[in-house]
Design an enzyme around this catalytic site. Structure first.
Site, PDB file in Angstrom:
ATOM      1  N   HIS A   1      -7.956   3.041   3.635  1.00 32.13           N
ATOM      2  CA  HIS A   1      -8.195   3.624   5.115  1.00 32.13           C
ATOM      3  C   HIS A   1      -9.805   3.654   5.604  1.00 32.13           C
ATOM      4  O   HIS A   1      -9.977   3.781   6.759  1.00 32.13           O
ATOM      5  CB  HIS A   1      -7.765   5.094   4.946  1.00 32.13           C
ATOM      6  CG  HIS A   1      -6.213   5.151   4.845  1.00 32.13           C
ATOM      7  ND1 HIS A   1      -5.438   4.862   3.738  1.00 32.13           N
ATOM      8  CD2 HIS A   1      -5.616   6.012   5.484  1.00 32.13           C
ATOM      9  CE1 HIS A   1      -4.237   5.061   3.857  1.00 32.13           C
ATOM     10  NE2 HIS A   1      -4.250   5.714   5.187  1.00 32.13           N
TER      11      HIS A   1
ATOM     12  N   ASP B   1       1.064  -1.205  -0.100  1.00 29.31           N
ATOM     13  CA  ASP B   1      -0.014  -0.216  -0.092  1.00 29.31           C
ATOM     14  C   ASP B   1       0.826   1.397  -0.111  1.00 29.31           C
ATOM     15  O   ASP B   1       2.072   0.886   0.191  1.00 29.31           O
ATOM     16  CB  ASP B   1      -0.893  -0.008   1.206  1.00 29.31           C
ATOM     17  CG  ASP B   1      -1.577   1.212   1.363  1.00 29.31           C
ATOM     18  OD1 ASP B   1      -2.276   1.777   0.237  1.00 29.31           O
ATOM     19  OD2 ASP B   1      -1.720   1.733   2.330  1.00 29.31           O
TER      20      ASP B   1
ATOM     21  N   CYS C   1      -4.444  -1.370  -2.104  1.00 29.72           N
ATOM     22  CA  CYS C   1      -4.502   0.232  -2.198  1.00 29.72           C
ATOM     23  C   CYS C   1      -5.261   0.283  -3.457  1.00 29.72           C
ATOM     24  O   CYS C   1      -4.957  -0.096  -4.468  1.00 29.72           O
ATOM     25  CB  CYS C   1      -2.937   0.752  -2.320  1.00 29.72           C
ATOM     26  SG  CYS C   1      -3.204   2.587  -2.849  1.00 29.72           S
TER      27      CYS C   1
ATOM     28  N   CYS D   1     -11.453   2.989  -0.817  1.00 37.24           N
ATOM     29  CA  CYS D   1     -10.032   3.321  -0.137  1.00 37.24           C
ATOM     30  C   CYS D   1      -9.726   2.404   1.112  1.00 37.24           C
ATOM     31  O   CYS D   1     -10.582   2.279   2.007  1.00 37.24           O
ATOM     32  CB  CYS D   1     -10.025   4.856   0.263  1.00 37.24           C
ATOM     33  SG  CYS D   1      -8.432   5.246   1.205  1.00 37.24           S
TER      34      CYS D   1
ATOM     35  N   GLU E   1      -5.176   9.275   9.200  1.00 39.91           N
ATOM     36  CA  GLU E   1      -3.793   9.152   9.242  1.00 39.91           C
ATOM     37  C   GLU E   1      -3.437   9.665  10.596  1.00 39.91           C
ATOM     38  O   GLU E   1      -2.578   9.401  11.421  1.00 39.91           O
ATOM     39  CB  GLU E   1      -3.089   9.658   8.316  1.00 39.91           C
ATOM     40  CG  GLU E   1      -3.254   8.788   7.042  1.00 39.91           C
ATOM     41  CD  GLU E   1      -1.924   8.153   6.450  1.00 39.91           C
ATOM     42  OE1 GLU E   1      -0.918   8.801   6.739  1.00 39.91           O
ATOM     43  OE2 GLU E   1      -2.139   7.072   6.160  1.00 39.91           O
TER      44      GLU E   1
HETATM   45  N1  DGL Z   1      -4.687   3.302   0.548  1.00 40.18           N
HETATM   46  C1  DGL Z   1      -4.944   4.424  -0.553  1.00 40.18           C
HETATM   47  C2  DGL Z   1      -5.969   4.072  -1.397  1.00 40.18           C
HETATM   48  O1  DGL Z   1      -6.551   2.867  -0.930  1.00 40.18           O
HETATM   49  C3  DGL Z   1      -5.490   5.745  -0.175  1.00 40.18           C
HETATM   50  C4  DGL Z   1      -4.119   6.433   0.726  1.00 40.18           C
HETATM   51  C5  DGL Z   1      -3.318   7.165  -0.175  1.00 40.18           C
HETATM   52  O2  DGL Z   1      -3.938   8.093  -0.839  1.00 40.18           O
HETATM   53  O3  DGL Z   1      -2.175   6.902  -0.437  1.00 40.18           O
HETATM   54  O4  DGL Z   1      -6.383   4.321  -2.332  1.00 40.18           O
END
Ligand code: DGL
Length: 270
Positions: A191, A13, A76, A189, A157
């Site tokens: 996150h 990621d 990711c 995403c 974050e």
């Molecule tokens: N983990 C990323 C995603 O799933 C989001 C974080 C980033 O923008 O690096 O798109």
């Protein structure tokens, strides 16, 4: 090249958000050894160009191949959106490449024909149009309503997840007309599962909030079983590597993985 069951699973990621996927994987496949790579030196990927994300993904793919991974899972959405095809081509038969988007598309195909689905994600994922293309290709009359929600990653974050102000930002996004009248919402995403409860609390009556982490882990498990690649060993070893170590990142791992993990700094890119 032959792949063996005892080889580890590589996951990567832009940072530590992909640990939500690693956690789901660990719950479902506890015997697998995992090598997690968080490209903390280059995060966020969500506002980078496709070319930059592709270059990072190939470099990370190389690292995971050097570490003998049988699977490379792109945990990711932004990298899954713009770098998966290229990485698959690059890796060839050396490992199986997985992304976090296709399992979600498979899930939608089974349940949401002729319905409206919302998608929230970073700018790069939304602008790539990948979900829209894949959903259109299903030819099931599913309408996709997308919204880029770039404030959510920095909010998470910074562990700013239970305060009133964060709730307001989340609600402000979800209230936008672009996401009106939907039957389900995709968390596009890795996150976002961290704030799934806040997101769910917005919707009265309830709608399904689709978190790709479990779906991805389940689809990887099905693949390993099918190919007889499930690791029979009971001595799984997990390693968590980052391209830029800070104690702050290390502390934040608990939020995504449910327990704190030890991060190791990659000595160099080459
Ligand atoms: N983990 C990323 C995603 O799933 C989001 C974080 C980033 O923008 O690096 O798109």
């Amino acid at each position: 090249m032959l792949i063996h069951a005892s080889q580890p699973i590589g996951i990567f990621d832009s940072g530590i958000g992909g640990l939500t996927v690693a956690r789901a994987l660990k719950n479902m496949l506890p015997n697998e050894s995992m090598i997690y790579f968080g490209d903390t030196a280059h995060l966020p990927y969500g506002d980078k160009s496709a070319a930059a994300i592709q270059a990072y993904s190939i470099k990370i793919g190389n690292i995971l191949l050097q570490k003998n991974c049988k699977v490379i899972l792109i945990a990711c959405n932004a990298a899954s959106a713009v770098a998966c095809d290229l990485l698959k081509e690059y890796v060839g038969r050396r490992a199986k490449v997985f992304n976090v988007i296709d399992p979600v598309i498979g899930y939608i195909r089974e349940r949401f024909a002729r319905q409206s689905i919302g998608l929230i994600a970073t700018k790069r994922t939304i602008q790539s149009g990948v979900y829209a293309r894949k959903i259109k290709a299903l030819q099931l009359g599913i309408q996709l309503k997308s919204l880029a929600t770039p404030l959510l990653v920095p909010l998470i974050e910074e562990r700013f997840v239970k305060e009133e102000i964060s709730q307001e930002i989340v609600y402000d996004y979800l209230k936008k007309p672009q996401l009106g009248h939907i039957h389900a919402l995709i968390l596009g995403c890795t996150h976002y599962p961290v704030i799934k409860k806040q997101i769910e609390s917005f919707y009265q009556p309830k709608i399904e909030v689709i978190d790709g982490a479990k779906l991805t882990a389940a689809s990887l498990k099905a693949f390993l079983i099918d190919k007889q690649l499930v690791n029979p060993s009971e001595h799984a070893e997990d390693h968590f590597i980052v391209s830029d170590y800070t104690t702050d990142f290390e502390q934040a791992t608990r939020l995504f993985f449910n327990k704190k993990v030890r991060l190791t700094q990659l000595p160099s890119w080459d």
